[in-house]
Write an enzyme that holds these catalytic residues in place. Structure first.
Site, PDB file in Angstrom:
ATOM      1  CE1 TYR A 206      -4.690  -0.812   0.314  1.00 20.64           C
ATOM      2  CE2 TYR A 206      -3.300  -2.979   0.568  1.00 20.64           C
ATOM      3  CZ  TYR A 206      -4.594  -2.109   0.193  1.00 20.64           C
ATOM      4  OH  TYR A 206      -5.685  -2.884  -0.130  1.00 20.64           O
TER       5      TYR A 206
ATOM      6  N   GLY B   5      -9.386  -5.865  -5.164  1.00 22.76           N
ATOM      7  CA  GLY B   5      -7.966  -6.175  -5.390  1.00 22.76           C
ATOM      8  C   GLY B   5      -7.507  -7.237  -4.295  1.00 22.76           C
ATOM      9  CG  ASP B   6      -7.163  -5.863  -0.525  1.00 23.78           C
ATOM     10  OD1 ASP B   6      -5.685  -5.828  -0.471  1.00 23.78           O
ATOM     11  OD2 ASP B   6      -7.796  -4.844  -0.288  1.00 23.78           O
ATOM     12  NE  ARG B   7     -11.373 -13.273  -1.550  1.00 21.24           N
ATOM     13  CZ  ARG B   7     -11.226 -14.220  -0.641  1.00 21.24           C
ATOM     14  NH1 ARG B   7     -12.638 -14.352  -0.002  1.00 21.24           N
ATOM     15  NH2 ARG B   7     -10.259 -14.907  -0.359  1.00 21.24           N
TER      16      ARG B   7
ATOM     17  CB  SER C 253      -6.670 -13.329  -0.735  1.00 20.98           C
ATOM     18  OG  SER C 253      -8.070 -13.229  -1.118  1.00 20.98           O
TER      19      SER C 253
END
Length: 461
Positions: free
Chosen positions: A137, A251-253, A256
């Site tokens: 980040y 984006g995190d989903r 991961s």
């Protein structure tokens, strides 16, 4: 699977309410806040998603010594945290919505970007990971040379999925996949990305520049584009008509799910298809707004008294027993190599109330307290053994060296320790007195200790 998440962690806060008037001193809406939800953001969100998927998750990050960092830690109880010193305030992002419309985002501590301190203990989880997700980040943690070297080493053994930031660190060479979104692709490549052909060209150039195995560009409702070994494949969403009201966390989903699929043996194309489908389902279900998160304390109440279906079993038990007028008892420790002395202490503790919650030191906490050779059994096995005892009603794992933060959440009526401690000398005593609780010590069984048992077992070898 054991998945390690590496990156910058933030505190995300969502405020939602009704705005029916303007401020008398300016043309700004007055928001009557009706709900406040908090969650770990950045790498913390990736870790949360993976833990909710049922994976064994370690988070390598940097945290500060402030209230926001304490809140992040409390929100990540299902994750083992290996933290360095952030050196500045914990970044906090507060999104404000009125009547379903986003009207403002308020950032605190986001302008400062001190260089976090990385120590060797933070690198240990990378050695046993089945996959690694890097959530950059742009807050400089991924610039640290020791961390980058450890990630490069790990990438030769397991898939590393790197979710980049426009102002973040350069991805390491050898990453299985780097996953920019379209905006990041434009910033990082400086090239035209107005069509799939242009996107494929830009992604291919970045893959060569970064020496990555692949670059996967996420395209929101259009799916993703995979650039791999000079070829490009567009993978669309599995169903048409996807409407994205809030893309936060998408984006995190994606990253991961991609890492988990690769760790499970899927090919790169299969893993991207899985990640696209998972992201679509995540957004269709409401995105981060639908995640289980704990309400912030308000009106003097503690989360254990205000939380709903998203509580852990231990917190739910404490709330239920307290609501019924019962007496909540807690005991804590490492409980490595469970023995008769542990059993007698826990039986005595259970007799003091209506439920017994064991506050269990995490593996990382035990290592800091007992040395690198401990624990003998990992935290999940230790928790399972404790839950197998009829006198134990719930187990809650904590990652700090002492359980004060967890106790402040559970607010037990009684905190039990062995008689090798003086009650009034324990820091927990002052804490328990805040809500009228007490610390009780019970006699220890002579000759019973984990250290002596471990030594005896070692002598057998």
């Amino acid at each position: 699977m054991r998945i390690v998440v590496v990156g910058d962690t933030l505190l995300d806060i969502d405020l939602a309410g009704h705005a029916g008037r303007l401020c008398p001193d300016g043309p700004a809406p007055v928001v009557d806040v009706q709900s406040r939800r908090e969650r770990a953001g950045g790498a913390g969100l990736v870790a949360t998603l993976l833990a909710q998927d049922g994976h064994d998750v370690d988070l390598v990050t940097a945290l500060s010594d402030d209230a926001a960092a304490d809140r992040v830690r409390s929100l990540l109880q299902r994750v083992r945290i290996h933290e360095g010193v952030l050196g500045g305030p914990t970044p906090t992002k507060m999104r404000v919505a009125a009547d379903g419309q986003r009207i403002a985002r308020i950032d605190e501590g986001c302008g400062q970007k001190p260089f976090p301190l990385v120590d060797e203990s933070m690198l240990v989880p990378l050695q046993t990971a089945d996959a690694i997700v890097v959530a950059d980040y742009g807050r400089r943690l991924l610039e640290a040379p020791p961390l980058r070297a450890a990630l490069e080493t790990a990438s030769r053994r397991v898939p590393v999925v790197w979710d980049p930031h426009s102002h973040g660190a350069r991805p390491i060479g050898g990453a299985a996949a780097v996953t920019p979104n379209l905006s990041e692709l434009l910033d990082l490549s400086g090239r035209d990305v107005s069509g799939l052909g242009a996107i494929a060209t830009a992604a291919g150039r970045l893959r060569e520049r970064w020496h990555a195995q692949s670059v996967v560009v996420t395209l929101a409702e259009r799916g993703a584009l995979l650039s791999d070994n000079g070829s490009a494949i567009h993978i669309g969403v599995p169903s048409a008509g996807l409407r994205i009201d809030d893309s936060c966390g998408a984006g995190d989903r994606f990253a991961s799910a991609l890492a988990a699929a690769l760790a499970g043996g899927s090919s790169l194309e299969e893993a991207v298809e899985t990640a696209v489908a998972t992201s679509v389902a995540f957004l269709a279900a409401g995105g981060v707004a639908a995640l289980h998160s704990t309400p912030t304390p308000s009106n003097g109440q503690h989360p254990a008294e205000t939380a709903g279906d998203d509580e852990s079993p231990a917190f739910a038990l404490a709330r239920r027993v307290r609501a019924e007028g019962g007496r909540v008892v807690a005991a804590g420790g490492c409980f490595d190599l469970l023995h008769a002395g542990h059993l007698r202490l826990l039986e005595a503790a259970r007799s003091l109330g209506d439920c017994l919650i064991v506050c269990l030191n995490s593996d990382s906490s035990v290592r800091r307290l007992k040395g690198e050779s401990r624990p003998v059994m990992d935290e999940r096995d230790r928790a399972d053994l404790l839950l197998g005892l009829s006198c134990v009603d719930a187990v809650e794992i904590f990652s700090e060296d002492t359980p004060e933060r967890l106790l402040a959440g559970l607010r037990p009526d009684v905190w039990v320790k062995g008689s090798d401690y003086e009650a009034e000398q324990l820091p927990e005593s002052a804490l328990l007195r805040r809500w009228g609780g007490e610390v009780v010590t019970v006699p220890l069984q002579p000759g019973r200790s984990t250290t002596s048992l471990a030594s005896a077992i070692a002598a057998l070898g």
